[in-house]
Design a protein around this motif. Structure first.
Motif, PDB file in Angstrom:
ATOM      1  N   ALA A 143      -2.988 -14.469 -11.298  1.00  0.00           N
ATOM      2  CA  ALA A 143      -2.312 -14.825 -10.635  1.00  0.00           C
ATOM      3  C   ALA A 143      -1.044 -14.417 -10.940  1.00  0.00           C
ATOM      4  O   ALA A 143      -0.360 -15.060 -11.616  1.00  0.00           O
ATOM      5  CB  ALA A 143      -2.649 -16.297  -9.758  1.00  0.00           C
ATOM      6  N   ILE A 144       0.015 -13.628  -9.564  1.00  0.00           N
ATOM      7  CA  ILE A 144       1.564 -13.757 -10.149  1.00  0.00           C
ATOM      8  C   ILE A 144       1.594 -15.308  -9.497  1.00  0.00           C
ATOM      9  O   ILE A 144       1.593 -14.999  -7.976  1.00  0.00           O
ATOM     10  CB  ILE A 144       1.700 -12.595  -9.466  1.00  0.00           C
ATOM     11  CG1 ILE A 144       1.518 -11.295 -10.429  1.00  0.00           C
ATOM     12  CG2 ILE A 144       3.942 -12.592  -9.525  1.00  0.00           C
ATOM     13  CD1 ILE A 144       1.647  -9.787  -9.608  1.00  0.00           C
ATOM     14  N   SER A 145       2.139 -15.613  -9.934  1.00  0.00           N
ATOM     15  CA  SER A 145       3.169 -16.933  -9.466  1.00  0.00           C
ATOM     16  C   SER A 145       4.806 -17.628  -9.659  1.00  0.00           C
ATOM     17  O   SER A 145       4.572 -17.199 -10.719  1.00  0.00           O
ATOM     18  CB  SER A 145       2.307 -18.130 -10.050  1.00  0.00           C
ATOM     19  OG  SER A 145       2.575 -18.860  -9.685  1.00  0.00           O
ATOM     20  N   SER A 146       5.730 -18.095  -8.902  1.00  0.00           N
ATOM     21  CA  SER A 146       6.705 -18.478  -9.208  1.00  0.00           C
ATOM     22  C   SER A 146       6.858 -19.958  -9.527  1.00  0.00           C
ATOM     23  O   SER A 146       7.726 -21.099  -8.893  1.00  0.00           O
ATOM     24  CB  SER A 146       7.904 -18.168  -8.055  1.00  0.00           C
ATOM     25  OG  SER A 146       7.489 -18.307  -7.085  1.00  0.00           O
ATOM     26  N   ILE A 147       5.660 -20.889  -9.336  1.00  0.00           N
ATOM     27  CA  ILE A 147       5.914 -22.207  -9.207  1.00  0.00           C
ATOM     28  C   ILE A 147       5.516 -22.773 -10.511  1.00  0.00           C
ATOM     29  O   ILE A 147       6.898 -23.676 -10.347  1.00  0.00           O
ATOM     30  CB  ILE A 147       3.844 -23.310  -8.433  1.00  0.00           C
ATOM     31  CG1 ILE A 147       3.834 -22.144  -7.756  1.00  0.00           C
ATOM     32  CG2 ILE A 147       3.923 -24.031  -8.875  1.00  0.00           C
ATOM     33  CD1 ILE A 147       2.764 -22.413  -7.257  1.00  0.00           C
ATOM     34  N   SER A 148       5.042 -22.815 -12.136  1.00  0.00           N
ATOM     35  CA  SER A 148       5.793 -23.254 -13.154  1.00  0.00           C
ATOM     36  C   SER A 148       5.154 -21.876 -14.127  1.00  0.00           C
ATOM     37  O   SER A 148       4.463 -20.867 -14.035  1.00  0.00           O
ATOM     38  CB  SER A 148       4.871 -24.246 -13.321  1.00  0.00           C
ATOM     39  OG  SER A 148       3.231 -23.953 -13.421  1.00  0.00           O
ATOM     40  N   HIS A 149       6.011 -22.292 -14.951  1.00  0.00           N
ATOM     41  CA  HIS A 149       5.691 -21.601 -16.251  1.00  0.00           C
ATOM     42  C   HIS A 149       5.425 -22.203 -17.907  1.00  0.00           C
ATOM     43  O   HIS A 149       6.127 -23.479 -18.000  1.00  0.00           O
ATOM     44  CB  HIS A 149       6.669 -20.600 -16.615  1.00  0.00           C
ATOM     45  CG  HIS A 149       6.584 -19.994 -17.446  1.00  0.00           C
ATOM     46  ND1 HIS A 149       5.500 -18.606 -17.679  1.00  0.00           N
ATOM     47  CD2 HIS A 149       7.728 -19.691 -18.658  1.00  0.00           C
ATOM     48  CE1 HIS A 149       6.348 -18.302 -18.750  1.00  0.00           C
ATOM     49  NE2 HIS A 149       6.905 -18.609 -19.920  1.00  0.00           N
ATOM     50  N   ILE A 150       4.674 -21.641 -18.411  1.00  0.00           N
ATOM     51  CA  ILE A 150       4.289 -21.906 -20.131  1.00  0.00           C
ATOM     52  C   ILE A 150       4.846 -22.135 -20.748  1.00  0.00           C
ATOM     53  O   ILE A 150       4.500 -20.918 -20.905  1.00  0.00           O
ATOM     54  CB  ILE A 150       3.076 -23.186 -20.463  1.00  0.00           C
ATOM     55  CG1 ILE A 150       2.739 -24.140 -18.721  1.00  0.00           C
ATOM     56  CG2 ILE A 150       2.523 -24.031 -21.722  1.00  0.00           C
ATOM     57  CD1 ILE A 150       0.775 -24.355 -19.104  1.00  0.00           C
TER      58      ILE A 150
END
Ligand SMILES: CC(C)(COP(=O)(O)OP(=O)(O)OC[C@H]1O[C@@H](n2cnc3c(N)ncnc32)[C@H](O)[C@@H]1OP(=O)(O)O)[C@@H](O)C(=O)NCCC(=O)NCCS
Length: 385
Positions: free
Chosen positions: A20-27
């Motif tokens: 998915a492409i997401s702007s919710i969180s990143h690690i």
């Protein structure tokens, strides 16, 4: 038969594959950083509160004062359970695992409370209903299995304090409620992990959010996902004393077994949540069993990092969380359910984001079986076996 799957890339466990492409969180697994919508999880745990973080995850921005008050009010209003769910909780065997209870209750809630039906009710309203009711379900089950009447939710308290109030039947100290609130923030979101993926796969079929969260709860339950925290406490109690740590590790390693609460698919250094939970544990633990567990845990961390740090094996979020939960008076079999209570915010955020530009998940499997068997011949052979 033309087998097109022969050209399909195959990656076991989808390691290193983005779905998915997401702007919710990143690690950032090398640096040990976790950010929610741009903010480091440590800062959110220090300065924010769980309701604000849920709003942030769902709406992509910090709420105004008015929006936060309104969001908290909506959450508080949805806390009560209908008589059907209360009755269901009393009918389940007292020996049921809280994660099984939660999965069953959220599924039943889909029958009773689902509103998002394309006629004006939004996905967020159903998400609020689930997020608000999960703590009530868990506290009511704890009461039911102890033959006590449930403590009704209080609309005056924040999400974290209200859960502790319903669980213990008394107002929590402010400091304790604050610690629990920070724990919920730390567990609220974590990019595309197994349970979030399960929720997203279910949602991608345009099924409802109750079904998607039911899938996620069933997935989180597994001992190598959210179920690890419970196993960690069992392991610390089994070790019993820091002097036994070396022998324990030796035995585990020579048997090729994993040490619970260590290792992560993405973090190859300290999980930032484990760092916060470790300092919480050090500050909070006062009881004798808690102190003993902490001593064992600190020694275990030292030995595992010394031996396996090179491979990227460090404590994960589940390593210190159980020690903190136990000190807060939370029963051991509730640990994973507390994780679910918090992660519900992240699951819902991903369901909302993914279905905005939905594409049903439909991967392939690489077929290794026969392709030209004849039924009558095989049936005749099977009869003679
Ligand atoms: C979380 C977890 C499933 C990630 O697994 P993964 O990304 O598939 O990692 P891999 O299975 O590829 O492991 C890589 C190597 O590290 C080792 N390893 C991973 N986790 C380990 C652990 N907890 N203890 C000892 N060794 C571990 C593996 O044996 C493997 O070693 P090898 O390369 O010599 O075969 C795994 O670390 C684990 O099972 N941890 C214990 C359960 C746990 O705490 N889960 C909570 C996660 S938040």
């Amino acid at each position: 038969m033309g087998d097109t799957t022969k050209q399909v890339p195959f990656v076991k466990g989808l390691e290193g594959v983005a779905v998915a492409i997401s702007s919710i969180s990143h690690i950032d697994g090398k640096a040990g950083r976790l950010i929610y919508r741009g903010f480091s999880v440590e800062e959110l745990a220090q300065y924010s509160n769980f309701e604000e973080v849920a709003f942030l995850l769902w709406h992509g921005k910090l709420p105004t004062d008015f929006e936060l008050t309104d969001f908290k009010r909506k959450l508080a209003r949805e806390r009560s359970l209908s008589s059907e769910i209360s009755q269901l909780l009393r009918l389940l065997p007292a020996s049921s695992h809280p994660m099984d209870v939660l999965r069953t209750a959220v599924s039943a809630m889909g029958v009773l409370y689902r509103r998002c039906d394309g006629s004006g009710f939004s996905l967020i309203e159903d998400a609020i209903s689930i997020l608000s009711k999960i703590p009530t379900v868990l506290a009511a089950f704890e009461a039911a299995r102890n033959n006590r009447p449930p403590v009704l939710p209080s609309a005056e308290l924040d999400h974290a304090a209200n859960f502790l109030y319903m669980l213990h039947g008394k107002l929590p100290e402010e400091k304790v409620a604050r610690v629990f609130d920070a724990i919920l923030i730390l567990h609220a979101e974590q990019e595309m992990n197994a349970s979030t993926f399960a929720a997203t796969v279910t949602a991608s079929t345009l099924s409802d959010i109750f079904s998607a969260i039911t899938s996620a709860i069933g997935t989180l339950k597994g001992p190598i996902h959210g179920g690890a925290s419970e196993r960690v406490i069992e392991m610390l109690d089994e070790i019993g004393d820091p002097a036994n740590v070396e022998t324990f590790i030796e035995e585990k390693m020579s048997a090729g077994k994993r040490i619970m609460g260590f290792g992560h698919r993405i973090y190859k250094t300290y999980d930032p949540r484990a760092v916060v939970l470790k300092s919480m544990a050090k500050e909070l633990v006062k009881s004798d069993p808690g102190r003993k567990r902490l001593e064992v845990a600190l020694k275990l961390e030292e030995v595992v990092v010394e031996r396996l740090g090179e491979k990227g094996i460090y404590p994960n979020v589940d390593f210190y969380s159980g020690i903190v939960y136990s000190e807060l008076g939370i029963p051991k079999d509730f640990f994973t359910a507390i994780f679910a209570m918090a992660r519900c915010a992240g699951w819902a955020a991903h369901i909302m984001e993914y279905t905005e530009s939905n594409r049903i998940f439909r991967p392939r499997a690489i077929y290794e079986g026969s392709t030209d068997l004849r039924y009558l011949e095989e049936k005749a052979k099977a009869r003679c076996e």
